[in-house]
Design a protein around this motif. Sequence first.
Motif, PDB file in Angstrom:
ATOM      1  N   LEU A 291       0.834  -1.198   0.000  1.00  0.00           N
ATOM      2  CA  LEU A 291       0.000   0.000   0.000  1.00  0.00           C
ATOM      3  C   LEU A 291       0.867   1.246   0.000  1.00  0.00           C
ATOM      4  CD1 LEU A 291      -2.731   1.418   0.188  1.00  0.00           C
ATOM      5  CD2 LEU A 291      -2.659   1.067   2.667  1.00  0.00           C
ATOM      6  N   ALA A 292       1.962   1.203   0.750  1.00  0.00           N
ATOM      7  CA  ALA A 292       2.874   2.343   0.779  1.00  0.00           C
ATOM      8  C   ALA A 292       3.494   2.599  -0.593  1.00  0.00           C
ATOM      9  CB  ALA A 292       3.974   2.107   1.813  1.00  0.00           C
ATOM     10  N   VAL A 293       3.820   1.510  -1.317  1.00  0.00           N
ATOM     11  CA  VAL A 293       4.365   1.672  -2.668  1.00  0.00           C
ATOM     12  C   VAL A 293       3.349   2.382  -3.561  1.00  0.00           C
ATOM     13  CG1 VAL A 293       5.029   0.413  -4.762  1.00  0.00           C
ATOM     14  CG2 VAL A 293       5.957  -0.267  -2.542  1.00  0.00           C
ATOM     15  N   THR A 294       2.086   1.977  -3.446  1.00  0.00           N
ATOM     16  CA  THR A 294       1.038   2.641  -4.225  1.00  0.00           C
ATOM     17  C   THR A 294       0.970   4.125  -3.897  1.00  0.00           C
ATOM     18  OG1 THR A 294      -0.272   0.615  -4.337  1.00  0.00           O
ATOM     19  CG2 THR A 294      -1.442   2.681  -4.689  1.00  0.00           C
ATOM     20  N   MET A 295       1.048   4.438  -2.609  1.00  0.00           N
ATOM     21  CA  MET A 295       0.960   5.826  -2.202  1.00  0.00           C
ATOM     22  C   MET A 295       2.221   6.620  -2.557  1.00  0.00           C
ATOM     23  SD  MET A 295      -2.064   5.971  -0.950  1.00  0.00           S
ATOM     24  CE  MET A 295      -2.594   4.659  -2.041  1.00  0.00           C
ATOM     25  N   VAL A 296       3.390   5.965  -2.415  1.00  0.00           N
ATOM     26  CA  VAL A 296       4.638   6.703  -2.627  1.00  0.00           C
ATOM     27  C   VAL A 296       4.860   7.019  -4.101  1.00  0.00           C
ATOM     28  CG1 VAL A 296       6.333   4.845  -3.041  1.00  0.00           C
ATOM     29  CG2 VAL A 296       6.971   6.844  -1.662  1.00  0.00           C
ATOM     30  N   MET A 297       4.199   6.313  -5.004  1.00  0.00           N
ATOM     31  CA  MET A 297       4.304   6.661  -6.420  1.00  0.00           C
ATOM     32  C   MET A 297       3.850   8.096  -6.661  1.00  0.00           C
ATOM     33  SD  MET A 297       5.658   4.245  -8.076  1.00  0.00           S
ATOM     34  CE  MET A 297       5.379   4.987  -9.677  1.00  0.00           C
ATOM     35  N   GLY A 298       2.968   8.569  -5.785  1.00  0.00           N
ATOM     36  CA  GLY A 298       2.495   9.931  -5.935  1.00  0.00           C
ATOM     37  C   GLY A 298       3.501  10.982  -5.550  1.00  0.00           C
ATOM     38  N   VAL A 299       4.585  10.601  -4.859  1.00  0.00           N
ATOM     39  CA  VAL A 299       5.549  11.610  -4.409  1.00  0.00           C
ATOM     40  C   VAL A 299       6.250  12.265  -5.600  1.00  0.00           C
ATOM     41  CG1 VAL A 299       7.596  12.029  -3.011  1.00  0.00           C
ATOM     42  CG2 VAL A 299       5.818  10.493  -2.174  1.00  0.00           C
ATOM     43  N   PRO A 300       6.942  11.495  -6.459  1.00  0.00           N
ATOM     44  CA  PRO A 300       7.548  12.168  -7.622  1.00  0.00           C
ATOM     45  C   PRO A 300       6.516  12.603  -8.658  1.00  0.00           C
ATOM     46  CG  PRO A 300       7.899   9.808  -7.765  1.00  0.00           C
ATOM     47  CD  PRO A 300       7.291  10.056  -6.420  1.00  0.00           C
ATOM     48  N   LEU A 301       5.518  11.752  -8.901  1.00  0.00           N
ATOM     49  CA  LEU A 301       4.556  12.066  -9.954  1.00  0.00           C
ATOM     50  C   LEU A 301       3.663  13.244  -9.584  1.00  0.00           C
ATOM     51  CD1 LEU A 301       3.485   8.520 -11.192  1.00  0.00           C
ATOM     52  CD2 LEU A 301       5.058  10.136 -12.268  1.00  0.00           C
ATOM     53  N   GLY A 326      -4.486   2.433 -14.409  1.00  0.00           N
ATOM     54  CA  GLY A 326      -5.400   1.874 -13.415  1.00  0.00           C
ATOM     55  C   GLY A 326      -6.083   0.610 -13.894  1.00  0.00           C
ATOM     56  N   LEU A 327      -6.519   0.580 -15.145  1.00  0.00           N
ATOM     57  CA  LEU A 327      -7.184  -0.609 -15.690  1.00  0.00           C
ATOM     58  C   LEU A 327      -6.257  -1.823 -15.677  1.00  0.00           C
ATOM     59  CD1 LEU A 327      -9.144   0.952 -18.693  1.00  0.00           C
ATOM     60  CD2 LEU A 327     -10.106   0.057 -16.559  1.00  0.00           C
ATOM     61  N   ILE A 328      -5.007  -1.611 -16.041  1.00  0.00           N
ATOM     62  CA  ILE A 328      -4.053  -2.725 -16.019  1.00  0.00           C
ATOM     63  C   ILE A 328      -3.828  -3.196 -14.582  1.00  0.00           C
ATOM     64  CG2 ILE A 328      -1.696  -3.419 -16.545  1.00  0.00           C
ATOM     65  CD1 ILE A 328      -1.716  -1.367 -18.830  1.00  0.00           C
ATOM     66  N   GLY A 329      -3.715  -2.255 -13.650  1.00  0.00           N
ATOM     67  CA  GLY A 329      -3.511  -2.615 -12.252  1.00  0.00           C
ATOM     68  C   GLY A 329      -4.674  -3.418 -11.687  1.00  0.00           C
ATOM     69  N   VAL A 346       2.449  -0.550  -8.114  1.00  0.00           N
ATOM     70  CA  VAL A 346       3.030   0.587  -8.851  1.00  0.00           C
ATOM     71  C   VAL A 346       2.010   1.183  -9.815  1.00  0.00           C
ATOM     72  CG1 VAL A 346       4.763   1.215 -10.571  1.00  0.00           C
ATOM     73  CG2 VAL A 346       5.414  -0.168  -8.595  1.00  0.00           C
ATOM     74  N   LEU A 347       1.338   0.331 -10.584  1.00  0.00           N
ATOM     75  CA  LEU A 347       0.384   0.813 -11.588  1.00  0.00           C
ATOM     76  C   LEU A 347      -0.787   1.550 -10.934  1.00  0.00           C
ATOM     77  CD1 LEU A 347       0.387  -2.271 -13.963  1.00  0.00           C
ATOM     78  CD2 LEU A 347       1.155   0.043 -14.554  1.00  0.00           C
ATOM     79  N   LEU A 348      -1.291   1.034  -9.830  1.00  0.00           N
ATOM     80  CA  LEU A 348      -2.391   1.717  -9.155  1.00  0.00           C
ATOM     81  C   LEU A 348      -1.912   3.008  -8.505  1.00  0.00           C
ATOM     82  CD1 LEU A 348      -4.247  -1.356  -7.628  1.00  0.00           C
ATOM     83  CD2 LEU A 348      -4.977   0.093  -9.534  1.00  0.00           C
ATOM     84  N   GLY A 349      -0.639   3.053  -8.110  1.00  0.00           N
ATOM     85  CA  GLY A 349      -0.082   4.305  -7.608  1.00  0.00           C
ATOM     86  C   GLY A 349      -0.031   5.375  -8.692  1.00  0.00           C
ATOM     87  N   VAL A 350       0.311   4.964  -9.906  1.00  0.00           N
ATOM     88  CA  VAL A 350       0.294   5.915 -11.030  1.00  0.00           C
ATOM     89  C   VAL A 350      -1.130   6.407 -11.270  1.00  0.00           C
ATOM     90  CG1 VAL A 350       0.707   6.180 -13.509  1.00  0.00           C
ATOM     91  CG2 VAL A 350       2.353   4.916 -12.089  1.00  0.00           C
ATOM     92  N   ALA A 351      -2.101   5.489 -11.255  1.00  0.00           N
ATOM     93  CA  ALA A 351      -3.493   5.863 -11.497  1.00  0.00           C
ATOM     94  C   ALA A 351      -4.002   6.830 -10.436  1.00  0.00           C
ATOM     95  CB  ALA A 351      -4.373   4.617 -11.529  1.00  0.00           C
TER      96      ALA A 351
END
Length: 437
Positions: A291-301, A326-329, A346-351
């Motif tokens: 879950l943290a990986v999903t959330m941390v993707m938002g830091v740089p993006l 998001g669809l792929i995730g 990672v993919l859901l973090g991008v979405a």
Amino acid sequence: MPGDETRTTAPAAVRTPAPSPDRRPGDTTRAWRTRLLVVGIVLAALNLRPAITSFGALLEEVRDGLGMSGSVAGLLTSLPALCFAVFGVTAPRLARRFGPGAVVCAGMAAIATGLLVRPSTGDTVAFLLASGLALAGIAVSNVLMPVIVKRWFPDRVGSMTGLYSMALALGTATAAAVTVPVTDALGGSWRAGLAVWAALAAAAVLPWLPFVRGRGGAPGEEATEPPQRDGRPEGRPAGRAPALRITRSRTAWALAVFFGLQATAAYITMGWMAQIFRDAGVPAGRAGLLLAVTMVMGVPLAFVIPRLAARLPRQGPIVLALGVSGLIGYAGLYFAPAAGAWAWAVLLGVANCAFPLALTMVGMRARTGAGVAQLSAFAQSTGYLISIPGPLLVGVLYQHSGGWGLPIALMAGLMVPQMIVGVLAGRDRTVEDEAAA
């Protein structure tokens, strides 16, 4: 600088530059207050999600400790959206009366109090009420952040929105990643693991205290506001300008629906994704880390996307790219939740970076500070109302179907209309023009 080498009477050997004629005694104070405001924005943003993701990481422990059913847990995961809708709509009125700085300061205090009180409660109702207090503080701060950025940093909307969004993502990810380890370090008590986040919120109160007195002025100006392009102070239109009829704007409605659908996805993710991984056989600590990986993707993006969006006349391509991710995730979560867990995280973090994109579009779809305040309140309050059923429905589907197939199918299905309305919201137009027409 002009004036550095002119108007001097000292000999060349001891010559000192005269003060710049452009520098005023209040400039230094104003510069420091601006820096303090930036610190306040960052600290406030860090506190806008830990109340939610820390609960998501310990959802199973909280359910067992308070004797919650799956449906009640679903209600708790819908509570953020409900509070954001109910309390967020009051933010512009409170800001006009007390000033945005005072409202955000009070919001941080409410978050700290709610996070400190809720772990000490002994039943679900009290837990809900304390959580609601914290979420009310988050709600008003959510709405006022784009307003503060537009008002005090009108020439840096993209970069400041990126900084704020990056800090928000960092706070979200940190709470998701460390709540379980901190809980274990504190003896395994979920109450202690939730209570520690009150300290961060208490720290966020401090930088906003100097801005409590001002009614919306720029840093260092208690009763004035920075000029807009037309020379009028932002938020104070000349004469008695008619109120913006925001509901006449198709862009405002598209942005509100886009905001609601991305919030639905975000709160389902924050509330349920760790549980999805745990039910797939992933250990609790690793599920929190995912879950943290999903959330941390938002830091740089969250820093990159607003800057990119601010340079584009239309934000539709970014909306589509995030939606496809998001669809792929979701497809991965459906077919192989444990085997490809890191990729899906990672993919859901991008979405989930649709959130900073939505905030950026709020600042771009209105020309004035007053327009941004109305659009922000309308889009966020309406959007969060739209998002209320999603997490609750996921809990009900999960409880009655006995698995995650139907909930994940629902999440993927909602991504399609999110992409459609996002493209409409990203068109190059302003709500003022549409409302006037």
